[in-house]
Each structure stands twice: as structure tokens, then as C-alpha cells.
Design an enzyme around this catalytic site. Sequence first.
Site, PDB file in Angstrom:
ATOM      1  N   SER A 179       0.838  -1.199   0.000  1.00 53.27           N
ATOM      2  CA  SER A 179       0.000   0.000   0.000  1.00 53.27           C
ATOM      3  C   SER A 179       0.872   1.247   0.000  1.00 53.27           C
ATOM      4  O   SER A 179       2.086   1.187   0.275  1.00 53.27           O
ATOM      5  CB  SER A 179      -0.892  -0.002   1.254  1.00 53.27           C
ATOM      6  OG  SER A 179      -1.572   1.231   1.418  1.00 53.27           O
ATOM      7  N   TYR A 192      -2.827  -1.285  10.064  1.00 52.85           N
ATOM      8  CA  TYR A 192      -2.730  -1.360   8.602  1.00 52.85           C
ATOM      9  C   TYR A 192      -1.306  -1.063   8.156  1.00 52.85           C
ATOM     10  O   TYR A 192      -0.736  -1.776   7.326  1.00 52.85           O
ATOM     11  CB  TYR A 192      -3.714  -0.374   7.982  1.00 52.85           C
ATOM     12  CG  TYR A 192      -3.907  -0.540   6.497  1.00 52.85           C
ATOM     13  CD1 TYR A 192      -4.742  -1.528   5.996  1.00 52.85           C
ATOM     14  CD2 TYR A 192      -3.266   0.300   5.595  1.00 52.85           C
ATOM     15  CE1 TYR A 192      -4.933  -1.687   4.633  1.00 52.85           C
ATOM     16  CE2 TYR A 192      -3.450   0.161   4.236  1.00 52.85           C
ATOM     17  CZ  TYR A 192      -4.284  -0.832   3.753  1.00 52.85           C
ATOM     18  OH  TYR A 192      -4.458  -0.983   2.394  1.00 52.85           O
TER      19      TYR A 192
END
Length: 328
Positions: A179, A192
Amino acid sequence: MLNHVTAMATSLRQHLPFSSNRTSLDDSNVESYYRNHVAAITGAGSGMGRELAIHLAKMGCHVALSDINPEQLAATKQLLTNYDINVTMTVLDVSDNTAVEAWADSVMSDHGKVNFIFNNAGVALYSTVEGSSISELEWVTNINFWGVVYGTKAFLPLIKNSVKQSQFGEHGHIINISSLFGLTAQPSQSAYNSSKFAVRGFTESLRQELNIQNCGVSATCIHPGGIKTNIANSARGNESIHDIGMSTGPKAIRSFNKFLKFDANEAAWIILQAAATNQQRCLIGNDAKIVDAIQRVFPSHYSQVLNDFHQLSRKLKPRRHKKLKTVK
């Protein structure tokens, strides 16, 4: 603040490629890379996973689809019915290692070989470090990181063997989705961030090992920015982020979705190009490219620079609106 922004703008000129990835390789060459191969995809029920399946099907690549949501998975398979390929689907929880291994074995049984694994499934959590429970942290890590590990471990020997046994020079590749938040850390995203940073380190190490082995298989780490998917709508969170001035509930989801602007179909194509050209890592979207450049230029102070940049952007917006009203 302006000194930070001025320095950033000057440095970005030499660090930031804004040109589209799509022009880096002719479409026909990408198609030949995947045609008559077999690709396994996690998180294929929606978003980039679904778009990857559609692109691959159009190029004549057989696909093994998996997702935890059976209805969405069936919907993706239905979209592929008009293509002359073999499509299989498996309802799968990627955090279950035994289930992932069984899925890999079934792909080999159903397709006879496997060339690519797209470890795409992922989830999000908004919470402070202090406010997150161990179970919440484990939920994110088990899917985002261990799901990638399980998929890689289960499929790597099968991919290597498929490439080795082939008489037609077939390709093999592992594509792991990290990401933008695998490049820089953000408040409320500790779970995350940690999972996506881990994917990055895991994949980069794997690629080096595969290069040393010269086995015909490689690996690419993908760093998408804000892609239009369902991840915001399925995210979990808690009210601990109120302590850092952030909202929860529907307002948080709306805010998250505003960040998701890049088309998932285009993102999937860029991913396929990145693997076909054996890129070590792939940044998707100008937001990912900008943040990556800022982190490179200001490795110790990127959070302050990003904050200054956002503050300046908010101050300029009302001025733009006033100027437009004056013109009218």
C-alpha cells in the site's frame, strides 16, 4: 511551513515520475505474457481482484478465483463466462493457512499448473495504538500480512515447478499487494501500516532470493494509493481516534472514500504491466508517487511536511472558490 513546501516542490521535480504506467509496455506484449497461463487471485470478489480477473480473462489467461464472500465471488465468475478460459472459484479465508494450502492444491488439480499468485485480499482498521484491542490487531495482521505469507508459501513451489516443467518458456510471478501506507505511517493506521510495511519487507526479501536462485520466478510489491474499492465500507474501527481529533462511523467512511479516487480497472492493468515487466515495486496513483517522493526527500520529517502540505491545500481551496465566483 512554506519553507517545507518550497523545498518539497523543488525536490519532487527530480524524484517524481507523473507519467502513466500504461505506456511502458505495449498491450499486445502484456497479453502474450499472460496468455495460456494460470493465475490465482485472492480477494477476487470485488475491487482490484475482480478487475485483475477480467483483464486476465480477456488476455486468455485461466483464473482461479478466491474470496471470503461467496456472492461477490460468484458475481465475478459470472462476468467471465464469455471468455474461452477455465475459471474456478473457492470461498476462502486467507488467514487460514490450512485452507490456503488446500486451495493451492485444488488449483493444481483443476488447472494442471499455476503461474501467478496475486495476493490481493486485505482489510482496514482505524484506531489508535492505545485504543486497539489485540484481537483487532490480529484480525488485520492475519489477513493483510499472514494471508500474503500463506499464499506465497503455498503457491511458490507450485509456480516454480510449473515453470520448470514447461516446454514453452512459461512465466512465473508472485504479486503481493502492499500500500501507499507501506511507504509512510499515518495516525489511526498503526495496524494497517504495520501489516503493509511487513508485506513490503517480505516481498523485497523474497525477490532477492528468487533473483539469486535464477529459477524463472520473480516477485513484485505493489503500492496502490487511494483506489476505488470496498475497503472503506468494510473497514472496522473504534472511537479511540476521537482522542486524536478524528471522526468515526459514517463520517469516517465518507472521509475514507473521498481518498479513494483511482479507478480499480486502471490499477489492475498497471499491476499486470508491472509483473510483465518484472518491476521490483509498483506505485499506483499520483498520491502514492507524491508520498513516496516526500518520504525519500524527508525520511525523518515526512509527516510534518505532509501535514504542512495538507494545511496549505485547505487554505488555498476557499481562495479558488472565491476566484471562480468572481469570474461568474
